[in-house]
Design a protein around this motif. Sequence first.
Motif, PDB file in Angstrom:
ATOM      1  N   THR A 102       0.853  -1.184   0.000  1.00  0.00           N
ATOM      2  CA  THR A 102       0.000   0.000   0.000  1.00  0.00           C
ATOM      3  C   THR A 102       0.888   1.232   0.000  1.00  0.00           C
ATOM      4  O   THR A 102       2.048   1.180   0.400  1.00  0.00           O
ATOM      5  N   ASN A 103       0.320   2.331  -0.449  1.00  0.00           N
ATOM      6  CA  ASN A 103       0.973   3.634  -0.393  1.00  0.00           C
ATOM      7  C   ASN A 103       0.015   4.498   0.428  1.00  0.00           C
ATOM      8  O   ASN A 103      -1.030   4.898  -0.069  1.00  0.00           O
ATOM      9  N   GLU A 104       0.342   4.748   1.679  1.00  0.00           N
ATOM     10  CA  GLU A 104      -0.626   5.330   2.597  1.00  0.00           C
ATOM     11  C   GLU A 104      -0.447   6.821   2.848  1.00  0.00           C
ATOM     12  O   GLU A 104      -1.093   7.371   3.730  1.00  0.00           O
ATOM     13  N   GLU A 105       0.387   7.489   2.054  1.00  0.00           N
ATOM     14  CA  GLU A 105       0.651   8.911   2.295  1.00  0.00           C
ATOM     15  C   GLU A 105      -0.463   9.823   1.805  1.00  0.00           C
ATOM     16  O   GLU A 105      -0.493  10.995   2.150  1.00  0.00           O
ATOM     17  N   SER A 106      -1.397   9.296   0.994  1.00  0.00           N
ATOM     18  CA  SER A 106      -2.532  10.120   0.563  1.00  0.00           C
ATOM     19  C   SER A 106      -3.716   9.226   0.213  1.00  0.00           C
ATOM     20  O   SER A 106      -3.551   8.036  -0.073  1.00  0.00           O
ATOM     21  N   ALA A 107      -4.899   9.813   0.208  1.00  0.00           N
ATOM     22  CA  ALA A 107      -6.104   9.060  -0.110  1.00  0.00           C
ATOM     23  C   ALA A 107      -6.131   8.619  -1.569  1.00  0.00           C
ATOM     24  O   ALA A 107      -6.806   7.650  -1.912  1.00  0.00           O
ATOM     25  N   ASP A 108      -5.422   9.323  -2.453  1.00  0.00           N
ATOM     26  CA  ASP A 108      -5.386   8.987  -3.880  1.00  0.00           C
ATOM     27  C   ASP A 108      -4.249   8.043  -4.247  1.00  0.00           C
ATOM     28  O   ASP A 108      -4.025   7.776  -5.427  1.00  0.00           O
ATOM     29  N   ALA A 109      -3.504   7.560  -3.268  1.00  0.00           N
ATOM     30  CA  ALA A 109      -2.328   6.744  -3.540  1.00  0.00           C
ATOM     31  C   ALA A 109      -2.722   5.343  -4.003  1.00  0.00           C
ATOM     32  O   ALA A 109      -3.732   4.784  -3.563  1.00  0.00           O
TER      33      ALA A 109
END
Length: 166
Positions: A102-109
């Motif tokens: 996962t890429n959790e730094e933004s909601a659009d990641a």
Amino acid sequence: MSQSGQPNGEKRPTTVARKSDRELVVTRAFDSPASAVFEAWTRPELFRLWWAPKSMGATLSACEIDARTGGGYRITFGEGADSATFFGKYLEVTPPSRLVWTNEESADAPVTTVTFEDDGERTLLMMSELYPSADPVADAVAGMQAMSAEQFAQLDELLASRRPPA
């Protein structure tokens, strides 16, 4: 850069294509076995040598990778107020053939899946980024082409430096 989006002189092309309205796929072949390419993605001391595109002038000031299913990663570019941190967790780690995180730094990641298809002394790498909506995909294509081509050329150099002499 050449017209194809490849750094001039790059030995292997890096291709970026839209697979759907929400998914980008990056493909690149490497002249190294899958185990070596996988290791460069999962060992922090190797990852930090190739992930930051040199043309950006950024370096990885922090790189933590716990490459196991349920483990996480945290990567920081730059220092202080100019830094950017990317983080997430590994949903699947299957050495040496597959990583999903996962890429959790933004909601659009996106959720990223990397497969390493072993062909003896060569590896076909496919990296898929599946976004939660179509909105960020159009903006990601051009940036992904330039950045991944440079990153993968740097990875190719690292892998070549680690090969035993012929």
